[in-house]
Design a protein around this motif. Structure first.
Motif, PDB file in Angstrom:
ATOM      1  N   GLY A 102       0.897  -1.436   0.032  1.00 51.85           N
ATOM      2  CA  GLY A 102       0.565  -0.123  -0.033  1.00 51.85           C
ATOM      3  C   GLY A 102       0.882   1.301  -0.015  1.00 51.85           C
ATOM      4  O   GLY A 102       0.170   2.418  -0.262  1.00 51.85           O
ATOM      5  N   PHE A 103       2.093   1.472   0.572  1.00 54.53           N
ATOM      6  CA  PHE A 103       2.887   2.221   0.209  1.00 54.53           C
ATOM      7  C   PHE A 103       3.092   1.939  -1.234  1.00 54.53           C
ATOM      8  O   PHE A 103       3.481   1.279  -1.986  1.00 54.53           O
ATOM      9  N   THR A 104       3.876   3.691  -1.403  1.00 54.82           N
ATOM     10  CA  THR A 104       4.748   3.211  -3.248  1.00 54.82           C
ATOM     11  C   THR A 104       6.092   3.138  -3.371  1.00 54.82           C
ATOM     12  O   THR A 104       6.675   3.811  -2.262  1.00 54.82           O
ATOM     13  N   PHE A 105       6.358   3.422  -4.147  1.00 51.84           N
ATOM     14  CA  PHE A 105       7.971   2.766  -4.035  1.00 51.84           C
ATOM     15  C   PHE A 105       8.328   4.153  -3.502  1.00 51.84           C
ATOM     16  O   PHE A 105       9.514   4.119  -2.678  1.00 51.84           O
ATOM     17  N   GLU A 106       8.068   5.311  -4.384  1.00 55.49           N
ATOM     18  CA  GLU A 106       8.865   7.004  -3.706  1.00 55.49           C
ATOM     19  C   GLU A 106       8.705   6.453  -1.307  1.00 55.49           C
ATOM     20  O   GLU A 106       9.623   6.415  -1.383  1.00 55.49           O
ATOM     21  N   GLN A 107       7.282   5.997  -1.797  1.00 59.22           N
ATOM     22  CA  GLN A 107       7.843   5.851   0.222  1.00 59.22           C
ATOM     23  C   GLN A 107       8.688   5.224   0.452  1.00 59.22           C
ATOM     24  O   GLN A 107       9.211   5.030   1.210  1.00 59.22           O
ATOM     25  N   SER A 156      14.030  -0.254 -11.832  1.00 58.30           N
ATOM     26  CA  SER A 156      13.290   1.140 -10.499  1.00 58.30           C
ATOM     27  C   SER A 156      14.340   1.571  -9.631  1.00 58.30           C
ATOM     28  O   SER A 156      14.755   1.915  -9.004  1.00 58.30           O
ATOM     29  N   LEU A 157      15.254  -0.218  -8.447  1.00 56.22           N
ATOM     30  CA  LEU A 157      15.827   0.549  -8.007  1.00 56.22           C
ATOM     31  C   LEU A 157      17.453   1.163  -8.012  1.00 56.22           C
ATOM     32  O   LEU A 157      18.012   1.639  -7.747  1.00 56.22           O
ATOM     33  N   ALA A 158      17.349   0.692  -9.652  1.00 55.44           N
ATOM     34  CA  ALA A 158      18.922   1.273 -10.896  1.00 55.44           C
ATOM     35  C   ALA A 158      18.987   2.677 -11.062  1.00 55.44           C
ATOM     36  O   ALA A 158      19.672   3.223 -11.197  1.00 55.44           O
ATOM     37  N   ALA A 159      17.420   3.285 -10.909  1.00 55.32           N
ATOM     38  CA  ALA A 159      17.329   4.224 -11.921  1.00 55.32           C
ATOM     39  C   ALA A 159      16.589   5.595 -10.254  1.00 55.32           C
ATOM     40  O   ALA A 159      16.420   6.822 -10.686  1.00 55.32           O
ATOM     41  N   ASN A 160      16.415   4.746  -9.342  1.00 56.51           N
ATOM     42  CA  ASN A 160      16.230   5.122  -7.681  1.00 56.51           C
ATOM     43  C   ASN A 160      14.482   6.055  -8.037  1.00 56.51           C
ATOM     44  O   ASN A 160      14.705   7.167  -7.361  1.00 56.51           O
ATOM     45  N   ALA A 161      13.777   5.713  -9.082  1.00 54.71           N
ATOM     46  CA  ALA A 161      12.615   6.431  -9.337  1.00 54.71           C
ATOM     47  C   ALA A 161      11.889   5.299  -9.962  1.00 54.71           C
ATOM     48  O   ALA A 161      12.228   3.978 -10.348  1.00 54.71           O
ATOM     49  N   PRO A 162      10.668   4.834  -9.566  1.00 49.72           N
ATOM     50  CA  PRO A 162       9.705   3.596 -10.592  1.00 49.72           C
ATOM     51  C   PRO A 162       9.841   3.642 -11.559  1.00 49.72           C
ATOM     52  O   PRO A 162       9.631   4.575 -11.982  1.00 49.72           O
ATOM     53  N   VAL A 163      10.182   2.025 -12.136  1.00 43.87           N
ATOM     54  CA  VAL A 163      10.275   2.274 -13.420  1.00 43.87           C
ATOM     55  C   VAL A 163       9.042   0.976 -14.107  1.00 43.87           C
ATOM     56  O   VAL A 163       8.921  -0.198 -13.038  1.00 43.87           O
ATOM     57  N   TRP A 164       7.500   1.151 -14.667  1.00 39.87           N
ATOM     58  CA  TRP A 164       6.677   0.194 -14.883  1.00 39.87           C
ATOM     59  C   TRP A 164       7.716  -1.003 -14.899  1.00 39.87           C
ATOM     60  O   TRP A 164       8.703  -0.874 -16.174  1.00 39.87           O
TER      61      TRP A 164
END
Length: 169
Positions: A102-107, A156-164
């Motif tokens: 329920g948390f976002t990747f960013e959270q 996503s971890l490599a980019a430090n941002a969510p990747v679909w």
């Protein structure tokens, strides 16, 4: 493997909790309490039962047909340390790992608990974000509402941002 985890239950052979034939582990306890939640019985942190990680590992690997494991709940990231230990052992056995949160990747990236990132490092896919009843859509694969994303965790971890994961967009 030492340790225990509080769970609501398991599904030994699921085809709805991620790609392929999977073992689903329903963790107990969730802070989100999303209206319309599919598993409200998993919200109580004192509910469910405490089980040995070795027992979960044995059960998850019992069927040779099961190629993937899904951590769901409840909120898996409320128990990141035991899930990380379990994930490491499952990866050694070649299992595809996925989690719902329920948390976002960013959270999750902002968490001060070091086991949150460690657990993420073992996952292949993450369905992130709370279930939002107003955005419910039964046509979405592996997610309940349109706000949720199916993320490629290594990318996503490599980019430090969510990747679909484009397969599930």
């Amino acid at each position: 493997m030492e340790g225990t985890i509080r769970i609501a239950g398991t599904v030994n052979e699921s085809i709805v909790d991620g790609p392929g034939f999977r073992f689903a582990l329903f963790t107990q306890g969730c802070p989100h309490h999303c209206p319309g939640c599919h598993n409200p019985q998993t919200h109580d942190f004192a509910g469910g039962s405490e089980v040995a990680l070795d027992d979960v590992l044995r059960e998850a690997c019992r069927s040779p047909l099961v190629k993937g494991i899904t951590f769901t709940g409840g909120e898996p990231f409320c128990q990141p340390e035991p899930l990380y230990a379990l994930a490491v052992e499952l990866k050694k056995k070649g299992k595809h790992l996925m989690a719902y949160s329920g948390f976002t990747f960013e959270q999750l990236l902002e968490s001060t608990d070091p086991y949150v990132r460690k657990l993420l490092s073992q996952l292949d896919l993450l369905v992130d974000g709370p279930f939002i009843e107003a955005e419910k859509n039964i046509d979405l694969q592996f997610r309940g509402s349109a706000n949720q994303r199916v993320l490629d965790v290594p990318a996503s971890l490599a980019a430090n941002a969510p990747v679909w994961n484009e397969k599930y967009r």
